[in-house]
Design a protein around this motif. Structure first.
Motif, mmCIF file in Angstrom:
data_model
loop_
_atom_site.group_PDB
_atom_site.id
_atom_site.type_symbol
_atom_site.label_atom_id
_atom_site.label_comp_id
_atom_site.label_asym_id
_atom_site.label_seq_id
_atom_site.Cartn_x
_atom_site.Cartn_y
_atom_site.Cartn_z
ATOM 1 N N CYS A 1 8.659 -8.503 -5.705
ATOM 2 C CA CYS A 1 8.884 -7.645 -4.526
ATOM 3 C C CYS A 1 9.704 -8.329 -3.445
ATOM 4 O O CYS A 1 10.018 -7.720 -2.423
ATOM 5 C CB CYS A 1 7.538 -7.228 -3.930
ATOM 6 S SG CYS A 1 6.688 -6.026 -4.956
ATOM 7 N N PRO B 1 11.299 -1.436 -4.698
ATOM 8 C CA PRO B 1 9.893 -1.007 -4.730
ATOM 9 C C PRO B 1 9.508 -0.181 -3.503
ATOM 10 O O PRO B 1 8.752 0.797 -3.609
ATOM 11 C CB PRO B 1 9.106 -2.326 -4.745
ATOM 12 C CG PRO B 1 10.068 -3.390 -5.084
ATOM 13 C CD PRO B 1 11.421 -2.905 -4.715
ATOM 14 N N LEU B 2 10.078 -0.555 -2.351
ATOM 15 C CA LEU B 2 9.742 0.177 -1.116
ATOM 16 C C LEU B 2 10.252 1.609 -1.173
ATOM 17 O O LEU B 2 9.542 2.562 -0.822
ATOM 18 C CB LEU B 2 10.350 -0.542 0.101
ATOM 19 C CG LEU B 2 9.568 -1.758 0.602
ATOM 20 C CD1 LEU B 2 10.385 -2.560 1.589
ATOM 21 C CD2 LEU B 2 8.252 -1.299 1.247
ATOM 22 N N LEU C 1 1.750 0.953 3.317
ATOM 23 C CA LEU C 1 2.423 0.266 2.211
ATOM 24 C C LEU C 1 2.366 -1.232 2.471
ATOM 25 O O LEU C 1 2.878 -1.699 3.504
ATOM 26 C CB LEU C 1 3.885 0.723 2.125
ATOM 27 C CG LEU C 1 4.194 2.017 1.357
ATOM 28 C CD1 LEU C 1 3.280 3.150 1.717
ATOM 29 C CD2 LEU C 1 5.650 2.405 1.516
ATOM 30 N N THR C 2 1.741 -1.968 1.572
ATOM 31 C CA THR C 2 1.516 -3.394 1.809
ATOM 32 C C THR C 2 1.571 -4.181 0.509
ATOM 33 O O THR C 2 1.316 -3.631 -0.564
ATOM 34 C CB THR C 2 0.125 -3.594 2.479
ATOM 35 O OG1 THR C 2 -0.154 -4.999 2.557
ATOM 36 C CG2 THR C 2 -1.001 -2.926 1.705
ATOM 37 N N LEU C 3 1.852 -5.481 0.646
ATOM 38 C CA LEU C 3 1.756 -6.374 -0.518
ATOM 39 C C LEU C 3 0.353 -6.965 -0.608
ATOM 40 O O LEU C 3 0.018 -7.642 -1.561
ATOM 41 C CB LEU C 3 2.779 -7.508 -0.383
ATOM 42 C CG LEU C 3 4.245 -7.135 -0.559
ATOM 43 C CD1 LEU C 3 5.144 -8.329 -0.202
ATOM 44 C CD2 LEU C 3 4.512 -6.686 -1.991
ATOM 45 N N ALA D 1 8.154 3.623 -3.487
ATOM 46 C CA ALA D 1 6.853 3.933 -2.867
ATOM 47 C C ALA D 1 7.028 5.040 -1.827
ATOM 48 O O ALA D 1 6.180 5.931 -1.701
ATOM 49 C CB ALA D 1 6.267 2.680 -2.223
ATOM 50 N N ILE E 1 4.876 0.919 6.924
ATOM 51 C CA ILE E 1 5.271 -0.194 6.053
ATOM 52 C C ILE E 1 4.897 -1.505 6.742
ATOM 53 O O ILE E 1 5.329 -1.768 7.871
ATOM 54 C CB ILE E 1 6.794 -0.203 5.789
ATOM 55 C CG1 ILE E 1 7.271 1.142 5.227
ATOM 56 C CG2 ILE E 1 7.169 -1.344 4.857
ATOM 57 C CD1 ILE E 1 8.795 1.261 5.144
ATOM 58 N N ASN F 1 -0.337 -0.317 -2.775
ATOM 59 C CA ASN F 1 0.174 -1.639 -3.142
ATOM 60 C C ASN F 1 1.647 -1.510 -3.540
ATOM 61 O O ASN F 1 1.972 -0.875 -4.555
ATOM 62 C CB ASN F 1 -0.651 -2.199 -4.305
ATOM 63 C CG ASN F 1 -0.324 -3.661 -4.566
ATOM 64 O OD1 ASN F 1 0.700 -4.167 -4.103
ATOM 65 N ND2 ASN F 1 -1.195 -4.337 -5.298
ATOM 66 N N ILE F 2 2.522 -2.111 -2.746
ATOM 67 C CA ILE F 2 3.970 -1.997 -3.010
ATOM 68 C C ILE F 2 4.305 -2.542 -4.405
ATOM 69 O O ILE F 2 5.193 -2.047 -5.087
ATOM 70 C CB ILE F 2 4.778 -2.752 -1.922
ATOM 71 C CG1 ILE F 2 4.500 -2.147 -0.532
ATOM 72 C CG2 ILE F 2 6.279 -2.716 -2.217
ATOM 73 C CD1 ILE F 2 4.970 -3.004 0.631
ATOM 74 N N ARG F 3 3.535 -3.552 -4.825
ATOM 75 C CA ARG F 3 3.771 -4.170 -6.142
ATOM 76 C C ARG F 3 3.670 -3.152 -7.284
ATOM 77 O O ARG F 3 4.325 -3.285 -8.308
ATOM 78 C CB ARG F 3 2.760 -5.299 -6.357
ATOM 79 C CG ARG F 3 3.336 -6.497 -7.048
ATOM 80 C CD ARG F 3 2.397 -7.677 -6.962
ATOM 81 N NE ARG F 3 2.425 -8.334 -5.669
ATOM 82 C CZ ARG F 3 3.399 -9.117 -5.237
ATOM 83 N NH1 ARG F 3 4.438 -9.355 -6.001
ATOM 84 N NH2 ARG F 3 3.348 -9.684 -4.050
#
Ligand SMILES: C[S@@+](CC[C@H](N)C(=O)[O-])C[C@H]1O[C@@H](n2cnc3c(N)ncnc32)[C@H](O)[C@@H]1O
Length: 241
Positions: A49, A66-67, A6-8, A70, A105, A37-39
């Motif tokens: 985010c 958002p996290l 999980l990343t931006l 996800a 994460i 994409n966490i977005r």
């Protein structure tokens, strides 16, 4: 095994997935690397985010909603990359290689909202006592250390002889040419005598560990051969002084 990250900043991982051993493991379906994409889980026009920290101070904090959304879709053992976590080592990588699914994460800015850690994170993992700008590199490092231990990804003999796997540092490696810049490869390695080669390698591993990382030997249960070799090493080193 499935690894969700999980990343931006999903673009970070393009190169990671498309080279060398990792690429092969993905192609052979030994591992599935799912970059999330966490977005995509954020609400509103701006898909925000991050937000200002309560209490003030520098930097932004990754928002919880958002996290958590996800994480509802991505299961398995949930790991948060954090300088405050347990230090990654080979033993931990081996343990994680037994999981069916993990979700990592990657934090950014000042980190993620503490309530996500409290409610949903199983394990925080650190690469060491330093602070990076984001968790993308740690997520790649953690994944890489795990993927090479998944059965079939590389030869078992290969990772079993690596540093730390059996509690020792690896022995020195040489390839052709047999003489380079006036330095010759140790003769025993060209002898074809496998027992002598194994013993030389074990002695070099013990010597390196004794000289560079003696604490690794503290709780080791030594074999008879290792005791003999270690005594030789100590005597040789004493003679060198
Ligand atoms: C600038 S850091 C935040 C550091 C946090 N404020 C602290 O001091 O503990 C941003 C993100 O990078 C990642 N990170 C930074 N250093 C790390 C390390 N040594 N090991 C693992 N992750 C790290 C984490 O995901 C962290 O949330």
């Amino acid at each position: 095994m499935k690894i969700n990250i999980l990343t931006l900043f999903p673009e970070f991982f393009d190169s990671f997935k498309s080279h060398s051993i990792i690429k092969r493991a993905v192609e052979k379906e030994q591992v599935e690397i799912n970059i999330v994409n966490i977005r995509d889980f954020a609400e509103g026009k701006h898909k925000q985010c991050d937000d200002l920290p309560f209490g003030g101070g520098a930097g932004m904090v990754m928002k919880p909603e958002p996290l958590i959304k996800a994480l509802e879709e991505h299961k398995g053992k949930v790991i948060y990359t954090s300088p405050q976590g347990v230090r990654l080592n080979q033993g931990l990588a081996c343990e994680l290689a037994n999981e069916k699914e993990i979700t990592i994460i990657a934090g950014h800015y000042e980190g993620i909202d503490e309530r996500v850690i409290e409610s949903s994170v199983d394990l925080e993992i650190s690469l060491g006592d330093f602070v990076l700008t984001g968790g993308e590199l740690p997520a790649m490092v953690i994944s890489d250390s795990i993927i090479r231990l998944i059965p079939g990804v590389i030869k078992k003999e290969s990772y079993e002889n690596d540093s730390f796997y059996n509690g020792l540092l690896d022995y020195p490696h040489y390839t052709r040419p047999a003489e380079f810049n006036g330095i010759e490869v140790p003769e025993v390695l060209m002898s074809g005598h496998h027992k002598n080669i194994d013993e030389w390698r074990l002695k070099e591993s013990l010597k390196r560990t004794y000289k560079r990382r003696p604490e690794l030997l503290e709780n080791r249960v030594f074999s008879k051969l290792e005791i003999k070799l270690l005594n030789q090493i100590k005597e040789e080193l004493n003679n060198d002084i």
